[in-house]
Design an enzyme around this catalytic site. Sequence first.
Site, PDB file in Angstrom:
ATOM      1  N   ARG A 139      -2.194 -53.864  51.724  1.00 55.43           N
ATOM      2  CA  ARG A 139      -2.909 -54.092  49.867  1.00 55.43           C
ATOM      3  C   ARG A 139      -2.069 -54.104  49.298  1.00 55.43           C
ATOM      4  O   ARG A 139      -1.867 -55.516  48.705  1.00 55.43           O
ATOM      5  CB  ARG A 139      -3.720 -52.624  49.474  1.00 55.43           C
ATOM      6  CG  ARG A 139      -5.272 -52.362  50.672  1.00 55.43           C
ATOM      7  CD  ARG A 139      -6.060 -51.898  49.734  1.00 55.43           C
ATOM      8  NE  ARG A 139      -7.304 -51.949  50.296  1.00 55.43           N
ATOM      9  CZ  ARG A 139      -7.713 -51.086  50.340  1.00 55.43           C
ATOM     10  NH1 ARG A 139      -8.502 -50.695  48.733  1.00 55.43           N
ATOM     11  NH2 ARG A 139      -9.237 -50.822  50.875  1.00 55.43           N
ATOM     12  N   ARG A 153      -9.470 -46.625  61.193  1.00 52.81           N
ATOM     13  CA  ARG A 153     -10.538 -46.203  60.662  1.00 52.81           C
ATOM     14  C   ARG A 153     -11.618 -46.866  61.019  1.00 52.81           C
ATOM     15  O   ARG A 153     -11.897 -48.818  61.351  1.00 52.81           O
ATOM     16  CB  ARG A 153     -10.675 -46.519  59.437  1.00 52.81           C
ATOM     17  CG  ARG A 153      -9.899 -45.184  58.579  1.00 52.81           C
ATOM     18  CD  ARG A 153      -9.119 -44.983  56.273  1.00 52.81           C
ATOM     19  NE  ARG A 153      -8.759 -44.498  56.498  1.00 52.81           N
ATOM     20  CZ  ARG A 153      -7.971 -44.472  55.789  1.00 52.81           C
ATOM     21  NH1 ARG A 153      -8.645 -44.686  54.696  1.00 52.81           N
ATOM     22  NH2 ARG A 153      -7.208 -43.747  54.641  1.00 52.81           N
ATOM     23  N   SER A 210      -4.512 -43.251  46.718  1.00 53.30           N
ATOM     24  CA  SER A 210      -5.459 -42.169  45.838  1.00 53.30           C
ATOM     25  C   SER A 210      -3.708 -40.569  46.516  1.00 53.30           C
ATOM     26  O   SER A 210      -3.438 -40.932  47.594  1.00 53.30           O
ATOM     27  CB  SER A 210      -6.738 -41.995  46.830  1.00 53.30           C
ATOM     28  OG  SER A 210      -7.393 -42.833  46.259  1.00 53.30           O
ATOM     29  N   ARG A 258     -10.022 -54.041  54.002  1.00 51.79           N
ATOM     30  CA  ARG A 258     -10.543 -53.381  54.718  1.00 51.79           C
ATOM     31  C   ARG A 258     -11.158 -53.124  55.963  1.00 51.79           C
ATOM     32  O   ARG A 258     -11.622 -54.211  56.285  1.00 51.79           O
ATOM     33  CB  ARG A 258     -11.869 -53.090  54.119  1.00 51.79           C
ATOM     34  CG  ARG A 258     -12.468 -51.604  54.366  1.00 51.79           C
ATOM     35  CD  ARG A 258     -13.595 -51.403  54.016  1.00 51.79           C
ATOM     36  NE  ARG A 258     -14.129 -51.167  52.056  1.00 51.79           N
ATOM     37  CZ  ARG A 258     -13.969 -50.224  51.832  1.00 51.79           C
ATOM     38  NH1 ARG A 258     -13.785 -49.079  52.210  1.00 51.79           N
ATOM     39  NH2 ARG A 258     -14.470 -50.126  50.180  1.00 51.79           N
ATOM     40  N   GLU A 281      -8.431 -50.386  44.566  1.00 53.42           N
ATOM     41  CA  GLU A 281      -7.445 -49.375  45.242  1.00 53.42           C
ATOM     42  C   GLU A 281      -5.908 -49.131  46.104  1.00 53.42           C
ATOM     43  O   GLU A 281      -6.485 -50.807  46.936  1.00 53.42           O
ATOM     44  CB  GLU A 281      -8.602 -47.825  45.878  1.00 53.42           C
ATOM     45  CG  GLU A 281      -7.462 -46.682  46.052  1.00 53.42           C
ATOM     46  CD  GLU A 281      -8.321 -46.248  46.729  1.00 53.42           C
ATOM     47  OE1 GLU A 281      -7.408 -45.405  48.228  1.00 53.42           O
ATOM     48  OE2 GLU A 281      -9.925 -46.267  47.006  1.00 53.42           O
TER      49      GLU A 281
END
Length: 422
Positions: free
Chosen positions: A390, A262, A352, A277, A349
């Site tokens: 994470r 990403r 999701s 991130r 987070e």
Amino acid sequence: MLDANLLRNDLDAVAARLSERGYALDRARYQELDQRRRAALQEAETLKAERNRVSEEVGRLKRAKENADHLIAQQREVGDKLKALEAAEREIEAAFRDFLAGIPNPPHASVPSGRDEHANVEVKRWGQVPSIAAPKDHVELGTALGILDLDRAAKLSGARFAVLKGLGAKLERALIAFMLDRQTAAGYTEVIPPYLVNAESMYGTGQLPKFEQDLFRTSRGDGAPLYLIPTAEVPVTNLYRDEILPAETLPLRHCAFTPCFRSEAGSYGKDTKGIIRQHQFHKVELVTFAAADEAEAELERLTSNAEAILEALGLPYRCVLLCTGDMGFSSQKTYDLEVWLPSQNTYREISSCSWFGDFQARRANIRMKGKEGKPAFVNTLNGSGLAVGRTWVAILENYQQPDGSIVVPEALRPYLGAEVIR
């Protein structure tokens, strides 16, 4: 993609639901495009009827051995008009499809209304938050242990990349194997998909055209574009693009480990320290295809499968139902799982879990054979089970010891071959 019939049949209601997401539907543009489509269709039907009438008359005159040259000329003229109209129809249809492609999925009725994350609703909290005096973050812990090297990663690739070494690399690998073993035992069929996909695949799950700036793009030798996947959701969902699935095969559940890529466009200043991130990271993804009447229950099941990983690792977390203004573009209902990070004194987070209704299936043309024999669009769902990096961070921070060592969660010890990382 939104069902065009919803707009045609109840424009005001759809616009109101979309406004809860902060999206203002351009009604004038929709009505203009819809009117042009209807007008072109009506004109085409009129011309086809005229062509058929003239063709019949030409046939009658020829059978009667009468001159039909004037009608043949008229027939040719009608044919030319139809060709021009078909080209115009394709242009209008493309514009209408582009318009629909930019509209987000309307929220499900059970989703709380709100503008941002402050309106999200916590539905579950699990685990005891550890009491750690002056907790260190994962960067300090990993660097001191010699298992995380951000400086050399920056030398190789720039910011937002990481090098894991020794037991740090083995911990990543152990987590991947552990997650896959748990999810396949829960009934998911493992898939290893391509990591480069075509534009059609990105369109099918909603990354294109709206989020192209978030993607890494390359091309084949013939110049055709290929995109590095941002998540396994893309290739796994598109496995069945343009297919009709037998109803008896549903629900169809897959899991896949992949690297994810990403660009994180627009996220500068967010989580720039460490590996929260990254431009490249690992994830185990869960993807489900279900009939519409089974899909809501599948969302609960998929979410619980992701939660089970956190619970097996003893990581405190909470489950949050996202409000209308905080959901992703393609989702109609999303649960976020947030793991506790001691260094930040908050939940962050880690997964999701989303239900898309038939939004993605319409874009990718994934259908099932309905009960009456007619094809119907399936519902798609997916969620991280889990984001590996994470989880790596959460283990270091939650299991840190005063001497800087890390106690390995008991469920992970057979995979790592160690009880403590020193």
